[in-house]
Design a protein around this motif. Structure first.
Motif, PDB file in Angstrom:
ATOM      1  N   TRP A   1       0.737   5.867  -2.574  1.00  0.00           N
ATOM      2  CA  TRP A   1      -0.150   7.033  -2.542  1.00  0.00           C
ATOM      3  C   TRP A   1      -1.400   6.720  -1.733  1.00  0.00           C
ATOM      4  CZ3 TRP A   1      -0.630  12.069  -3.297  1.00  0.00           C
ATOM      5  CH2 TRP A   1      -1.911  12.616  -3.476  1.00  0.00           C
ATOM      6  N   GLN A   2      -1.958   5.547  -1.945  1.00  0.00           N
ATOM      7  CA  GLN A   2      -3.144   5.158  -1.181  1.00  0.00           C
ATOM      8  C   GLN A   2      -2.821   5.049   0.305  1.00  0.00           C
ATOM      9  OE1 GLN A   2      -6.045   5.221  -2.305  1.00  0.00           O
ATOM     10  NE2 GLN A   2      -5.891   4.961  -4.520  1.00  0.00           N
ATOM     11  N   ALA A   3      -1.634   4.523   0.627  1.00  0.00           N
ATOM     12  CA  ALA A   3      -1.234   4.407   2.030  1.00  0.00           C
ATOM     13  C   ALA A   3      -1.029   5.777   2.673  1.00  0.00           C
ATOM     14  CB  ALA A   3       0.052   3.582   2.132  1.00  0.00           C
ATOM     15  N   LEU A   4      -0.722   6.775   1.852  1.00  0.00           N
ATOM     16  CA  LEU A   4      -0.489   8.132   2.360  1.00  0.00           C
ATOM     17  C   LEU A   4      -1.779   8.803   2.797  1.00  0.00           C
ATOM     18  CD1 LEU A   4       1.814  10.397   2.546  1.00  0.00           C
ATOM     19  CD2 LEU A   4       0.889  11.205   0.353  1.00  0.00           C
ATOM     20  N   GLN A   5      -2.906   8.378   2.219  1.00  0.00           N
ATOM     21  CA  GLN A   5      -4.170   9.040   2.502  1.00  0.00           C
ATOM     22  C   GLN A   5      -4.632   8.762   3.931  1.00  0.00           C
ATOM     23  OE1 GLN A   5      -5.003  11.125  -0.029  1.00  0.00           O
ATOM     24  NE2 GLN A   5      -3.103  10.206  -0.769  1.00  0.00           N
TER      25      GLN A   5
ATOM     26  N   SER B   1       9.598   6.241 -13.378  1.00  0.00           N
ATOM     27  CA  SER B   1       9.856   6.629 -11.984  1.00  0.00           C
ATOM     28  C   SER B   1       9.168   7.934 -11.605  1.00  0.00           C
ATOM     29  CB  SER B   1      11.368   6.779 -11.749  1.00  0.00           C
ATOM     30  OG  SER B   1      12.025   5.547 -11.831  1.00  0.00           O
ATOM     31  N   PHE B   2       8.710   8.696 -12.585  1.00  0.00           N
ATOM     32  CA  PHE B   2       8.158  10.027 -12.313  1.00  0.00           C
ATOM     33  C   PHE B   2       6.633  10.051 -12.361  1.00  0.00           C
ATOM     34  CE2 PHE B   2      12.458  10.593 -13.889  1.00  0.00           C
ATOM     35  CZ  PHE B   2      12.993  11.417 -12.899  1.00  0.00           C
ATOM     36  N   LEU B   3       6.001   8.896 -12.224  1.00  0.00           N
ATOM     37  CA  LEU B   3       4.540   8.845 -12.260  1.00  0.00           C
ATOM     38  C   LEU B   3       3.908   9.627 -11.112  1.00  0.00           C
ATOM     39  CD1 LEU B   3       3.985   5.100 -13.245  1.00  0.00           C
ATOM     40  CD2 LEU B   3       3.805   7.117 -14.713  1.00  0.00           C
ATOM     41  N   ALA B   4       4.672   9.862 -10.049  1.00  0.00           N
ATOM     42  CA  ALA B   4       4.136  10.648  -8.932  1.00  0.00           C
ATOM     43  C   ALA B   4       3.747  12.057  -9.363  1.00  0.00           C
ATOM     44  CB  ALA B   4       5.161  10.711  -7.796  1.00  0.00           C
TER      45      ALA B   4
ATOM     46  N   LEU C   1       6.491  15.859  -0.582  1.00  0.00           N
ATOM     47  CA  LEU C   1       7.611  15.081  -0.049  1.00  0.00           C
ATOM     48  C   LEU C   1       7.445  13.600  -0.405  1.00  0.00           C
ATOM     49  CD1 LEU C   1       8.148  16.669   3.480  1.00  0.00           C
ATOM     50  CD2 LEU C   1       9.758  16.680   1.550  1.00  0.00           C
ATOM     51  N   TRP C   2       6.216  13.119  -0.358  1.00  0.00           N
ATOM     52  CA  TRP C   2       5.958  11.740  -0.801  1.00  0.00           C
ATOM     53  C   TRP C   2       6.360  11.575  -2.270  1.00  0.00           C
ATOM     54  CZ3 TRP C   2       2.696  10.808  -4.916  1.00  0.00           C
ATOM     55  CH2 TRP C   2       2.565   9.467  -5.270  1.00  0.00           C
ATOM     56  N   GLY C   3       5.965  12.549  -3.113  1.00  0.00           N
ATOM     57  CA  GLY C   3       6.278  12.452  -4.534  1.00  0.00           C
ATOM     58  C   GLY C   3       7.774  12.365  -4.785  1.00  0.00           C
ATOM     59  N   LEU C   4       8.535  13.197  -4.100  1.00  0.00           N
ATOM     60  CA  LEU C   4       9.984  13.139  -4.251  1.00  0.00           C
ATOM     61  C   LEU C   4      10.538  11.832  -3.722  1.00  0.00           C
ATOM     62  CD1 LEU C   4      12.681  14.513  -4.957  1.00  0.00           C
ATOM     63  CD2 LEU C   4      12.659  15.550  -2.663  1.00  0.00           C
ATOM     64  N   GLY C   5      10.020  11.392  -2.571  1.00  0.00           N
ATOM     65  CA  GLY C   5      10.525  10.161  -1.964  1.00  0.00           C
ATOM     66  C   GLY C   5      10.273   8.935  -2.809  1.00  0.00           C
ATOM     67  N   ILE C   6       9.046   8.772  -3.321  1.00  0.00           N
ATOM     68  CA  ILE C   6       8.735   7.568  -4.104  1.00  0.00           C
ATOM     69  C   ILE C   6       9.453   7.608  -5.451  1.00  0.00           C
ATOM     70  CG2 ILE C   6       6.656   8.428  -5.259  1.00  0.00           C
ATOM     71  CD1 ILE C   6       7.269   4.903  -3.786  1.00  0.00           C
ATOM     72  N   THR C   7       9.691   8.795  -5.977  1.00  0.00           N
ATOM     73  CA  THR C   7      10.466   8.916  -7.211  1.00  0.00           C
ATOM     74  C   THR C   7      11.895   8.420  -6.991  1.00  0.00           C
ATOM     75  OG1 THR C   7       9.156  10.783  -8.022  1.00  0.00           O
ATOM     76  CG2 THR C   7      11.372  10.534  -8.922  1.00  0.00           C
ATOM     77  N   ILE C   8      12.497   8.836  -5.891  1.00  0.00           N
ATOM     78  CA  ILE C   8      13.862   8.387  -5.582  1.00  0.00           C
ATOM     79  C   ILE C   8      13.895   6.883  -5.354  1.00  0.00           C
ATOM     80  CG2 ILE C   8      15.711   8.538  -3.870  1.00  0.00           C
ATOM     81  CD1 ILE C   8      14.975  11.498  -3.525  1.00  0.00           C
ATOM     82  N   VAL C   9      12.874   6.351  -4.670  1.00  0.00           N
ATOM     83  CA  VAL C   9      12.808   4.898  -4.450  1.00  0.00           C
ATOM     84  C   VAL C   9      12.815   4.161  -5.786  1.00  0.00           C
ATOM     85  CG1 VAL C   9      11.315   3.015  -3.665  1.00  0.00           C
ATOM     86  CG2 VAL C   9      11.709   4.984  -2.191  1.00  0.00           C
TER      87      VAL C   9
ATOM     88  N   TRP D   1       5.539  -1.884 -14.370  1.00  0.00           N
ATOM     89  CA  TRP D   1       4.687  -2.445 -13.321  1.00  0.00           C
ATOM     90  C   TRP D   1       5.214  -2.105 -11.929  1.00  0.00           C
ATOM     91  CZ3 TRP D   1       5.619  -6.145  -9.493  1.00  0.00           C
ATOM     92  CH2 TRP D   1       4.480  -6.554  -8.786  1.00  0.00           C
ATOM     93  N   LEU D   2       6.499  -2.251 -11.729  1.00  0.00           N
ATOM     94  CA  LEU D   2       7.082  -1.956 -10.422  1.00  0.00           C
ATOM     95  C   LEU D   2       6.877  -0.491 -10.037  1.00  0.00           C
ATOM     96  CD1 LEU D   2      10.444  -3.959 -10.552  1.00  0.00           C
ATOM     97  CD2 LEU D   2       8.677  -4.184  -8.799  1.00  0.00           C
ATOM     98  N   CYS D   3       7.203   0.413 -10.954  1.00  0.00           N
ATOM     99  CA  CYS D   3       7.088   1.841 -10.656  1.00  0.00           C
ATOM    100  C   CYS D   3       5.630   2.243 -10.442  1.00  0.00           C
ATOM    101  CB  CYS D   3       7.707   2.669 -11.774  1.00  0.00           C
ATOM    102  SG  CYS D   3       9.503   2.498 -11.922  1.00  0.00           S
ATOM    103  N   ALA D   4       4.735   1.749 -11.302  1.00  0.00           N
ATOM    104  CA  ALA D   4       3.326   2.111 -11.184  1.00  0.00           C
ATOM    105  C   ALA D   4       2.715   1.545  -9.907  1.00  0.00           C
ATOM    106  CB  ALA D   4       2.557   1.610 -12.406  1.00  0.00           C
ATOM    107  N   SER D   5       3.046   0.301  -9.575  1.00  0.00           N
ATOM    108  CA  SER D   5       2.476  -0.318  -8.372  1.00  0.00           C
ATOM    109  C   SER D   5       2.980   0.362  -7.113  1.00  0.00           C
ATOM    110  CB  SER D   5       2.817  -1.814  -8.341  1.00  0.00           C
ATOM    111  OG  SER D   5       2.256  -2.482  -9.446  1.00  0.00           O
ATOM    112  N   LEU D   6       4.282   0.606  -7.043  1.00  0.00           N
ATOM    113  CA  LEU D   6       4.836   1.276  -5.868  1.00  0.00           C
ATOM    114  C   LEU D   6       4.254   2.676  -5.701  1.00  0.00           C
ATOM    115  CD1 LEU D   6       8.609   0.263  -6.102  1.00  0.00           C
ATOM    116  CD2 LEU D   6       7.004  -0.372  -4.299  1.00  0.00           C
ATOM    117  N   THR D   7       4.115   3.390  -6.814  1.00  0.00           N
ATOM    118  CA  THR D   7       3.615   4.760  -6.740  1.00  0.00           C
ATOM    119  C   THR D   7       2.153   4.800  -6.330  1.00  0.00           C
ATOM    120  OG1 THR D   7       5.187   5.447  -8.451  1.00  0.00           O
ATOM    121  CG2 THR D   7       3.337   6.912  -8.020  1.00  0.00           C
TER     122      THR D   7
END
Length: 237
Positions: free
Chosen positions: A219-223, A159-162, A95-103, A209-215
């Motif tokens: 992800w780290q915050a999800l842990q 956007s799909f780095l997740a 769900l995180w992967g889908l959410g951050i991709t949409i963001v 940079w934006l997509c990689a940093s956000l992803t």
């Protein structure tokens, strides 16, 4: 051997440092003036030869959009019913992967919509009406239509780095291969748009940079939070 918690903390710190280092390098690129210098190698007063070429405008631009749609369908499918290397990924992570991709897919076009920076093909030296203004000069228009920063087309890959990050600890070899493929695809999309005069190279780099940093940072915050082991005090003599 280092404890898993310590390794995780190190991974979070590394991702943050990489994001900050990437931003610093982008700022250096901005100050170099190489954005315009590169465009002058592929465009002139008559415009850009590659603007409507079948390879850049057809295969890599229009075809790239369909590939991005396919990647989004893949992300949704993995979220609903994981398969292949994603089979062991938890529902929360999917769900995180889908959410951050949409963001990422929404954020980049949203930034573009409010940008005063016009595309290179709008510049006077390339046959347009605008004059060059740095995208960091907020509130100052360049005489053109704007809405060109950062690169929306490159976000169709970045956007799909997740898809790779979800496999970071479970299938590191697959994660690396996916990361290389997605970054390579994003760079190809960005270079195609630069050859067409649709974007500066920095527009693609900022999207990456934006997509990689956000992803990576989300992800780290999800842990789960790092817990410190309890220390046992020795009884006093």
């Amino acid at each position: 051997m280092p404890r898993p918690d310590a390794a995780r903390l190190s991974s979070a710190q590394r991702d943050l440092l990489l994001a900050l280092a990437g931003l610093a390098l982008l700022m250096l690129w901005d100050s170099s003036g190489l954005d315009l210098a590169l465009l002058r190698q592929v465009g002139d007063a008559d415009g850009f030869t590659w603007r409507n070429h079948w390879l850049t405008a057809g295969l890599l631009h229009q075809g790239g959009r369909w590939l991005s749609v396919a990647l989004f369908v893949l992300t949704v499918a993995i979220t609903l019913r994981p398969f292949g290397p994603w089979r062991g990924v938890t529902p929360r992570e999917r769900l995180w992967g889908l959410g951050i991709t949409i963001v990422c897919l929404v954020l980049i076009p949203l930034l573009k919509r409010h940008s005063l920076t016009s595309c290179p093909w709008e510049l006077q030296e390339f046959g347009g009406v605008a004059h060059y203004v740095s995208h960091w000069r907020f509130g100052i228009g360049d005489g053109g239509p704007g809405r060109c920063f950062p690169s929306g087309h490159a976000s169709g890959a970045f956007s799909f780095l997740a898809l790779a990050v979800m496999l970071r600890t479970r299938r590191p070899a697959v994660a690396r291969a996916l990361l290389i493929a997605l970054c390579g695809l994003g760079i190809v999309f960005g270079l195609a748009q630069m050859l067409r005069g649709a974007h500066y190279l920095s527009h693609t780099l900022y999207t990456a940079w934006l997509c990689a940093s956000l992803t990576s940072l989300s992800w780290q915050a999800l842990q789960p939070p790092v817990s410190r082991p309890l220390t046992h005090r020795q009884p006093a003599d």
